[in-house]
Design an enzyme around this catalytic site. Structure first.
Site, PDB file in Angstrom:
ATOM      1  N   VAL A  11       0.830  -1.210   0.000  1.00  0.00           N
ATOM      2  CA  VAL A  11       0.000   0.000   0.000  1.00  0.00           C
ATOM      3  C   VAL A  11       0.861   1.255   0.000  1.00  0.00           C
ATOM      4  CG1 VAL A  11      -1.726   1.316   1.290  1.00  0.00           C
ATOM      5  CG2 VAL A  11      -1.923  -1.169   1.119  1.00  0.00           C
ATOM      6  N   ARG A 154      -6.242  -3.340  -6.274  1.00  0.00           N
ATOM      7  CA  ARG A 154      -6.207  -4.762  -6.624  1.00  0.00           C
ATOM      8  C   ARG A 154      -4.806  -5.113  -7.087  1.00  0.00           C
ATOM      9  NH1 ARG A 154     -10.285  -4.832 -11.335  1.00  0.00           N
ATOM     10  NH2 ARG A 154      -9.254  -2.808 -11.623  1.00  0.00           N
ATOM     11  N   LYS A 208     -14.078  -0.088   4.057  1.00  0.00           N
ATOM     12  CA  LYS A 208     -13.109  -1.001   3.450  1.00  0.00           C
ATOM     13  C   LYS A 208     -13.426  -2.454   3.814  1.00  0.00           C
ATOM     14  CE  LYS A 208      -9.537  -2.740   1.456  1.00  0.00           C
ATOM     15  NZ  LYS A 208      -8.152  -2.357   1.653  1.00  0.00           N
ATOM     16  N   ASN A 212     -14.754  -5.472   1.114  1.00  0.00           N
ATOM     17  CA  ASN A 212     -14.024  -6.722   0.915  1.00  0.00           C
ATOM     18  C   ASN A 212     -14.841  -7.939   1.339  1.00  0.00           C
ATOM     19  OD1 ASN A 212     -11.852  -5.502  -0.229  1.00  0.00           O
ATOM     20  ND2 ASN A 212     -10.493  -5.695   1.525  1.00  0.00           N
ATOM     21  N   LEU A 254     -17.392 -12.875 -10.466  1.00  0.00           N
ATOM     22  CA  LEU A 254     -18.240 -14.043 -10.708  1.00  0.00           C
ATOM     23  C   LEU A 254     -17.475 -15.117 -11.477  1.00  0.00           C
ATOM     24  CD1 LEU A 254     -21.799 -12.615 -11.499  1.00  0.00           C
ATOM     25  CD2 LEU A 254     -21.001 -13.735  -9.410  1.00  0.00           C
ATOM     26  N   CYS A 264      -5.826  -9.367   1.393  1.00  0.00           N
ATOM     27  CA  CYS A 264      -6.955  -8.600   1.925  1.00  0.00           C
ATOM     28  C   CYS A 264      -8.141  -9.451   2.368  1.00  0.00           C
ATOM     29  CB  CYS A 264      -7.417  -7.575   0.884  1.00  0.00           C
ATOM     30  SG  CYS A 264      -6.213  -6.276   0.553  1.00  0.00           S
TER      31      CYS A 264
END
Length: 474
Positions: A11, A154, A208, A212, A254, A264
């Site tokens: 990050v 991501r 956040k 997630n 999906l 994460c």
């Protein structure tokens, strides 16, 4: 604006580098002298497409610097980003905030008057309150602000996500913090019309985790439906297409597979559950998501065993792809690890290949033969298992793969390669969310469609859900 970023992990490094690319004066600080020395030479501690070039160009322009000296980094900084790790505590599941609190204690004496300390690490609700108290025990009240600014990057596309995000979330308790963060983000984002969500600090912290947990639930939902598809003769690719075209649902996340992993989703779902438990709230849907995902990772090994008629003792299994997703070297909670460990317990010999993740994988796995390329990996194998859908793995020459193998058994846990071509070559194919009968029916239908288009003078390329020659991207 001068920005100090504490922490040069995933990050911190991506955020600091991209802020420098926007024209801010950024100093990234870390206690790891070896890491900082490498970064000063543009040697990165992580693999992320496009990041190395961005680090090098912004460092050369003088907008991006790296140091181990905290006082030097904070001198003149109007904004300080805390971007240290918050791993799950072993045996507890809640987030380990020791690095966040340590950063708060150590930065406080060097903080410029009026500076805004912003928590970019993923933290439970109320962490900002504690950080404010820690700094306030050293600095005068009102001389600083504490804000929340969670990241939504991501892995594999993190640079693009930062520079062109879906949204920016900032949680503030005063006007000084709001103005500083709006100034940080507004100039480059006004041109793109990116929504900036301004809310209270505690809501920002929760957003956040909630995001997630929802995505993890969505993945688990399609994975469980894939199991049902295999039993009833349906096609999970077509199912996902039919669902995803509904704008209320959306197509993202999906893709059925062996279960979610990474830095994460696993830790954030657990941390959210612990936060809910601490406040007497039951999140049963998230609880079931965590349980189902962990069970699925190990159950994938049984899929491999079934493909070899129930016995892998002494068999050689080639595993292609080790990282939890393509375009990253991250092995944290990667489905490949429990898969390989389970196969080994059943007596299998495992060979493995990954384009960039083998060094990290070697620290987690034992008694695995790591190979230099995919074709070396499959040589003499009784089965090949696709675990991560790297582009190079998707484009493998299946005829060459088959010639190298002892038995033509393909277990595709990502539905990544052309199963129609594999079957024509004589592979026994085991896929996700599609039974053998469904494959035969789908291939027959698509062959008929191709013949019909040929008679009508049309081309052979057509977008179809779960088609044997094209894969829908969700």
């Amino acid at each position: 604006m001068k920005v100090a970023v504490i922490g040069t992990g995933y990050v911190g490094l991506v955020s600091g580098t991209c802020l420098a690319a926007w024209g801010h004066d950024v100093v990234c600080v870390d206690k790891d002298a070896q890491k900082i020395a490498g970064l000063q030479k543009a040697v990165l501690p992580i693999y992320e497409p496009g990041l190395a070039d961005l680090v090098e160009s912004n460092a050369a322009a003088g907008r991006l610097n790296f140091t181990c000296n905290l006082a030097e980094a904070l001198a003149g900084a109007a904004l300080v980003l805390i971007a240290v790790g918050t791993p799950a505590r072993a045996g507890h599941g809640d987030a380990d905030l020791s690095f966040v609190y340590m950063a708060a204690r150590e930065l406080a004496p060097h903080l410029e008057t009026g500076a805004v300390v912003t928590i970019k690490s993923t933290v439970p609700v109320g962490t900002g309150d504690v950080v404010e108290k820690i700094i306030g025990s050293i600095r005068p009240s009102g001389s600083f602000s504490v804000a929340s600014n969670p990241e939504f990057l991501r892995e594999g596309v993190a640079v693009r996500d930062f520079l062109d995000p879906d949204r920016v979330v900032i949680g503030v308790e005063d006007e000084r913090a709001r103005k500083a963060l709006m100034d940080l983000y507004r100039p480059p984002l006004e041109m793109r019309g990116t929504p900036i969500v301004v809310t209270r600090r505690r809501t920002s912290e929760l957003i956040k985790y909630a995001a997630n947990a929802f995505l993890a639930t969505k993945i688990t939902f399609i994975n469980e439906l894939a199991d049902l598809c295999e039993e009833v003769g349906s096609d999970v690719g077509e199912l996902a297409l039919g669902m995803g075209l509904d704008k209320r649902i959306g197509a993202s996340f999906l893709n059925a597979g062996p279960g979610y992993g990474g830095s994460c989703f696993p830790k954030d779902t657990l941390a959210l559950l612990r936060t809910a438990q601490d406040h007497g709230v039951s999140l049963r849907l998230v609880e079931e998501t965590v349980t189902a995902n962990e069970a699925r990772k190990r159950r994938m090994a049984l899929k491999v065993i079934d493909a070899l008629d129930g016995d892998v003792d002494g068999a050689t299994i080639a595993v292609l792809g080790l990282t939890f997703k393509p375009d990253t070297d991250d092995m944290r909670d990667a489905p490949s690890v429990p898969l390989i460990e389970t196969l080994q317990r059943f007596g299998a010999n495992v060979r493995a290949y990954d384009p960039v993740g083998q060094e990290n994988a070697s620290r987690l796995l034992s008694d695995v033969e790591f190979c230099l390329d995919a074709y070396e990996c499959v040589r003499g194998a009784d089965a090949v298992v696709v675990v991560t859908e790297w582009e190079s793995i998707r484009k493998l020459d299946l005829a060459r793969v088959k010639r190298a193998m002892r038995q033509p058994v393909l277990v595709d846990l990502r539905n990544a390669v052309s199963h129609g071509v594999a079957r024509e070559l004589g592979f026994h194919v085991s896929a996700i969310g599609r039974s053998a009968s469904a494959w035969r029916e789908a291939e027959g239908t698509q062959a008929g469609e191709r013949r019909a288009r040929s008679r009508l003078g049309g081309g052979d390329k057509q977008t179809t859900a779960g088609g044997s020659n094209e894969r829908m991207e969700f």
